[in-house]
Design an enzyme around this catalytic site. Structure first.
Site, mmCIF file in Angstrom:
data_model
loop_
_atom_site.group_PDB
_atom_site.id
_atom_site.type_symbol
_atom_site.label_atom_id
_atom_site.label_comp_id
_atom_site.label_asym_id
_atom_site.label_seq_id
_atom_site.Cartn_x
_atom_site.Cartn_y
_atom_site.Cartn_z
ATOM 1 N N THR A 1 0.823 -1.215 0.000
ATOM 2 C CA THR A 1 0.000 0.000 0.000
ATOM 3 C C THR A 1 0.853 1.260 0.000
ATOM 4 O O THR A 1 0.477 2.273 -0.587
ATOM 5 C CB THR A 1 -0.954 -0.028 1.214
ATOM 6 O OG1 THR A 1 -1.883 -1.097 1.001
ATOM 7 C CG2 THR A 1 -1.730 1.256 1.377
ATOM 8 N N SER B 1 -0.161 -9.809 -0.686
ATOM 9 C CA SER B 1 -0.922 -11.072 -0.721
ATOM 10 C C SER B 1 -0.416 -11.940 -1.875
ATOM 11 O O SER B 1 -0.759 -13.126 -1.966
ATOM 12 C CB SER B 1 -2.424 -10.786 -0.874
ATOM 13 O OG SER B 1 -2.643 -9.923 -1.969
ATOM 14 N N THR C 1 1.558 -4.730 3.950
ATOM 15 C CA THR C 1 1.363 -5.141 5.342
ATOM 16 C C THR C 1 0.729 -6.526 5.470
ATOM 17 O O THR C 1 0.855 -7.159 6.511
ATOM 18 C CB THR C 1 0.464 -4.122 6.076
ATOM 19 O OG1 THR C 1 -0.766 -3.999 5.362
ATOM 20 C CG2 THR C 1 1.139 -2.764 6.174
HETATM 21 N N1 ASP Z 1 -2.845 -5.304 0.434
HETATM 22 C C1 ASP Z 1 -1.707 -4.505 0.794
HETATM 23 C C2 ASP Z 1 -0.455 -5.338 0.721
HETATM 24 O O1 ASP Z 1 -0.179 -6.105 1.612
HETATM 25 C C3 ASP Z 1 -1.889 -3.959 2.139
HETATM 26 C C4 ASP Z 1 -0.794 -3.050 2.596
HETATM 27 O O2 ASP Z 1 0.284 -2.933 2.062
HETATM 28 O O3 ASP Z 1 -1.056 -2.409 3.614
HETATM 29 O O4 ASP Z 1 0.268 -5.197 -0.225
#
Ligand code: ASP
Length: 371
Positions: A20, A62, A94
Site C-alpha cells: 500500500t 498477498s 502489510t
Molecule cells: N494489500 C496490501 C499489501 O499487503 C496492504 C498493505 O500494504 O497495507 O500489499
C-alpha cells in the site's frame, strides 16, 4: 529507557517491494506500482542519512511467494555486504509483512538492523501514514544494533518474531498479542526497552544464492473448526506438502481423526507444526481426545506463541536448510520456540532502566557478541 543514537552520517539501503505504501488508484482499486524513489520522495529524511534505493519487485503482498522472499533475503545479504551500509529498510505490503520479516530474521546474522515498514493508506493520500512510517524506519535503521529484523510501524518498534498484522485498516497495524513491543520511535528518538529472543540464525540457504531457488517446498496451512475433518490435511499431503501448519482450536486442539491423519503425515516425512486460531497465548498440551496431547504424540511440533503465517515460515526455513532430514524436527523446534529464557525477557521500563544484554537469553547474548 536508553536512547540509542549515533550522530555519524549513515548510509541506508532502501529495498522497495510494493504494498500500500507504493499503491496508486488503478480505476477499480489500489495496487502497488510506485518506484522506491517515488515512495521515498513522499517522506522527510532524518538528519545525516543518505538513502540508496533498490527496486526489487512491486507487488501487493498477498502475492508474496517463497521465491520472492528468497530474492529479498539475497538482496538484504547483498546490501549488508557493503560495510558502509549502516542498515536496511524494506518497504513491504502489510498483509504478509510478518512472514517476510520473520523469514529474514531467522537468517539474519548481522548486527546491523533490517527494518520493515509499509502503510495502511495509499501513496499520495493527504492523511497517509507512509511518510511517517518511512521516516521512523530510516531513523531506527540508522540507530540500533544487535536487535535482528524489526518492524517499525505507527511509532512502535516491534521484533519480527511474534509480530502479526492485528488491524485490517487502522494505522496501528502491528502487534505481538503475546508480548510487549521492543520500544518506540518519535521526536527524533529511538527508545528500546529490551532485546528480542532469537534462536541461532540459519546460514543463507542455497536457494537464495546464485544457484537460484530451484524446486521450493510446498507448505500448507489447515485450520480446524467445528465439523472439521482430516480431508484438507490429507489433501495437502496428497498435493505434495512437505510441511503443514495445523491451526487448532483453543490451546491447540482438533479431533482424534485429525490426530490420526497427523500421525500418518508424519510417518510419510511431513513436518507438522501446531498453532492455534486464538489471538494470543501459547499452545499447550492439555487435552486428549484429539487435543494437543494427542497431536504432539502423533508428531506435531508446538509453535509456542507463533501464529500460522510465521510458523509456516519456520517450516519453509527448515525445509530450505541443509540439515539432514532426521534433524529437521529439532531445528524446527528451535526456530519455533526460540532460545529458552533464563529470566523474564522484559526489563522494567521507565526512566533509568538500561538497554542491555543482562536479560537476554544465551542465544541472544551469543548474537550480541557478534557485534
Ligand atoms: N494489500 C496490501 C499489501 O499487503 C496492504 C498493505 O500494504 O497495507 O500489499
Amino acid at each position: 529507557m536508553e536512547w540509542i543514537r549515533d550522530d555519524r552520517p549513515r548510509r541506508i539501503k532502501l529495498i522497495s517491494t510494493g504494498g500500500t505504501i507504493a499503491s496508486r488508484w488503478q480505476g477499480t482499486g489500489y495496487a502497488a506500482d510506485a518506484s522506491g524513489d517515488d515512495v521515498l520522495a513522499t517522506a522527510a529524511l532524518p538528519d545525516d542519512i543518505e538513502v540508496e534505493v533498490v527496486d526489487l519487485f512491486n507487488v501487493n503482498s498477498s502475492r508474496m511467494t517463497t521465491a520472492r522472499q528468497l530474492a529479498l533475503l539475497s538482496a538484504v545479504h547483498e546490501a549488508l555486504a557493503d560495510p558502509d551500509v549502516a542498515g536496511v529498510v524494506i518497504t513491504h505490503g502489510t498483509d504478509t509483512l510478518e512472514e517476510s520479516a520473520f523469514f529474514l530474521d531467522l537468517h539474519h546474522t548481522d548486527p546491523r538492523p533490517v527494518v520493515l515498514t509499509g502503510a495502511q493508506r495509499p501513496l499520495g493520500t493527504g492523511d497517509g501514514d507512509g511518510p511517517g512510517n518511512m521516516y521512523d524506519a530510516l531513523q531506527v535503521a540508522a540507530s540500533v544494533r544487535g536487535l535482528g529484523v524489526l518492524v517499525v510501524f505507527d511509532g512502535v518498534v516491534h521484533a519480527a518474531r511474534g509480530t502479526v498484522k492485528a488491524q485490517t485498516l487502522a494505522a496501528a497495524a502491528f502487534a505481538d498479542p503475546s508480548e510487549q513491543s521492543l520500544g518506540k520511535v518519535g521526536f527524533a528518538r529511538v527508545d528500546v526497552r529490551r532485546r528480542p529472543d532469537r534462536p541461532a540464525p540459519l546460514a543463507l540457504p542455497r536457494a537464495a544464492t546464485a544457484e537460484g531457488p530451484g524446486t521450493l517446498p510446498r507448505v500448507d496451512i489447515v485450520t480446524h473448526h467445528s465439523d472439521g475433518d482430516p480431508l484438507l490435511l490429507n489433501a495437502a499431503v496428497a498435493a505434495g506438502a512437505q510441511g503443514i501448519v495445523l491451526v487448532g482450536t483453543g490451546a491447540g486442539n482438533a479431533t482424534p481423526e485429525i490426530a490420526e491423519a497427523v500421525a500418518e503425515a508424519v510417518s510419510q516425512g511431513v513436518l507438522v507444526a501446531l498453532t492455534t486460531r486464538v489471538h494470543s497465548g501459547p499452545v499447550a498440551e492439555m487435552y486428549t481426545g484429539g487435543g494437543a496431547v494427542d497431536l504432539v504424540a502423533a508428531g506435531a511440533v508446538l509453535t509456542g506463541t507463533l501464529r500460522a503465517g510465521q510458523a509456516r515460515m519456520a517450516l519453509v526455513a527448515t525445509l530450505l536448510s541443509d540439515v539432514a532430514p532426521g534433524r529437521r524436527d529439532a531445528l524446527l523446534r528451535d526456530l519455533l520456540n526460540g532460545p529458552t529464557r533464563a529470566e523474564p525477557a522484559l526489563a522494567a521500563g521507565g526512566s533509568g532502566s538500561r538497554f542491555s544484554g543482562a536479560h537476554a537469553s544465551p542465544a541472544a547474548r551469543q548474537h550480541a557478541a557478534l557485534r
